[in-house]
Design an enzyme around this catalytic site. Structure first.
Site, PDB file in Angstrom:
ATOM      1  N   ASP A   1     103.623  10.682   7.753  1.00 46.62           N
ATOM      2  CA  ASP A   1     104.109  11.988   7.317  1.00 46.62           C
ATOM      3  C   ASP A   1     105.318  12.352   8.163  1.00 46.62           C
ATOM      4  O   ASP A   1     105.327  12.125   9.378  1.00 46.62           O
ATOM      5  CB  ASP A   1     103.024  13.054   7.470  1.00 46.62           C
TER       6      ASP A   1
ATOM      7  N   ASP B   1     110.589   9.445   8.766  1.00 44.68           N
ATOM      8  CA  ASP B   1     111.172   9.600   7.435  1.00 44.68           C
ATOM      9  C   ASP B   1     110.698   8.447   6.553  1.00 44.68           C
ATOM     10  O   ASP B   1     110.928   7.275   6.872  1.00 44.68           O
ATOM     11  CB  ASP B   1     112.700   9.592   7.548  1.00 44.68           C
TER      12      ASP B   1
ATOM     13  N   ASP C   1     102.961   9.868  -2.050  1.00 41.30           N
ATOM     14  CA  ASP C   1     102.741  11.255  -2.465  1.00 41.30           C
ATOM     15  C   ASP C   1     103.908  12.053  -1.895  1.00 41.30           C
ATOM     16  O   ASP C   1     103.879  12.474  -0.743  1.00 41.30           O
ATOM     17  CB  ASP C   1     101.405  11.761  -1.937  1.00 41.30           C
TER      18      ASP C   1
ATOM     19  N   CYS D   1     102.396  16.962  -6.918  1.00 39.97           N
ATOM     20  CA  CYS D   1     101.620  18.104  -7.416  1.00 39.97           C
ATOM     21  C   CYS D   1     102.561  19.016  -8.202  1.00 39.97           C
ATOM     22  O   CYS D   1     102.483  20.234  -8.133  1.00 39.97           O
ATOM     23  CB  CYS D   1     100.916  18.850  -6.289  1.00 39.97           C
TER      24      CYS D   1
END
Length: 323
Positions: free
Chosen positions: A13, A40, A63, A116
């Site tokens: 992350d 990154d 994601d 999302c």
């Protein structure tokens, strides 16, 4: 036997706070086969063995950062920050991450792209760009979890912008004003290649009202043999002049614990002569002035693959937060 375990899960992350939250959750599993990294996603290095051979992943889940418009039911505040330009602004970043993720998947492996968001500019448009960048990728249908109601991916959509008098539609890349071409690039428009169009319908859209839940987009791709270079279409982000202090405190070296402590005395005292000491690694502050004594004492037990990754993290330009 831990010595014979061969698997490794790497979770990355870019947000350091989220990485530490991830570590907190993963610790509850008590599993020795994971490593949490911070960096990154567009620049994640390719793992290599001591001889320099590439070690590609069996499966990669990308994601990516998104506008989160699919989460409106639980976070209504997203609507206050949302605009038609949000998805277009994120499109290039999402595509770059997806392309880099595909480069890290071995032939025969699987790549999952998810957001999302329900905006096709962030979803199907990114998948289309991915299929253009690497023809070895194929979108496949995933029959798992049939109880989850899903809709097929889109093959056409409108590209909208906000004008002074309301919404403005760009029918083609040629309609985009010169000052907005960087944001509304050609790849945000619906593809015209029939090879790509037919594959987009295999993407999965999960709409909030179908399952009384949030909105989500998922695309599963299978990778065959690929000849695409690692520098494909990824855009190198600008370097920060000076990283923040907390980031530097995480940039420490891992060493084998047996090289930093007298494990023979520990084995004799605790009766652990058969313990796999070679699988223990610890964080060393010797090469980093900002590393604390506490971080230098942190010792973790991992599988052979996990311990090797931690030990070679500096060489691989990978910032391992915990393992």
């Amino acid at each position: 036997d831990l010595k014979d375990a061969s698997g490794l899960v790497v979770a990355n992350d870019e947000d350091l706070k989220r990485t530490h939250t991830l570590v907190h959750q993963l610790k509850r599993l008590g599993a020795p086969c994971w490593a949490a990294t911070h960096g990154d996603a567009r620049l994640i290095p390719t793992p290599r063995d001591p001889d320099g051979r590439k070690l590609l992943y069996d499966k990669v889940l990308a994601d990516v950062p998104c506008s989160s418009d699919g989460t409106l039911r639980k976070t209504p505040g997203v609507l206050d920050r949302w605009s038609t330009a949000t998805g277009a602004s994120l499109h290039a970043l999402q595509a770059s991450i997806a392309v880099r993720a595909a480069q890290l998947v071995k032939p025969g492996g699987t790549l999952v792209y998810s957001t999302c968001s329900l905006n096709p500019v962030e979803d199907e448009a990114v998948v289309a760009e991915l299929l253009r960048a690497d023809p070895s990728l194929t979108v496949i249908e995933d029959p798992r979890a049939p109880q989850l109601v899903r809709r097929p991916g889109l093959t056409t959509w409108k590209v909208l912008d906000e004008g002074d008098d309301g919404l403005v539609e760009y029918a083609s890349p040629g309609d985009v004003p010169e000052g907005k071409m960087r944001r509304f690039r050609p790849s945000v428009f619906p593809p015209t290649d029939s090879r790509i169009q037919t594959q987009l319908t295999r993407c999965m859209r999960f709409l909030p009202h179908d399952a009384d839940a949030g909105g989500f987009f998922v695309c599963v791709l299978r990778k065959e043999g690929s000849t695409v270079a690692e520098t494909a279409t990824t855009e190198v982000p600008p370097k920060k002049d000076k990283p923040d202090g907390r980031q530097l405190s995480e940039d420490v070296k891992y060493v084998r614990f047996r090289d930093a402590a007298d494990t023979a005395k520990l084995a004799a005292f605790f009766g652990l002569e058969n313990f796999p000491w070679e699988l223990l690694v610890c964080r060393s502050g010797a090469d980093n002035a900002m590393a604390t004594q506490q971080s230098a004492k942190k010792v973790v037990l991992g599988t052979p693959a996990c311990a090797a990754l931690c030990e070679r993290a500096k060489q691989l330009r990978l910032r391992v937060v915990h393992a």
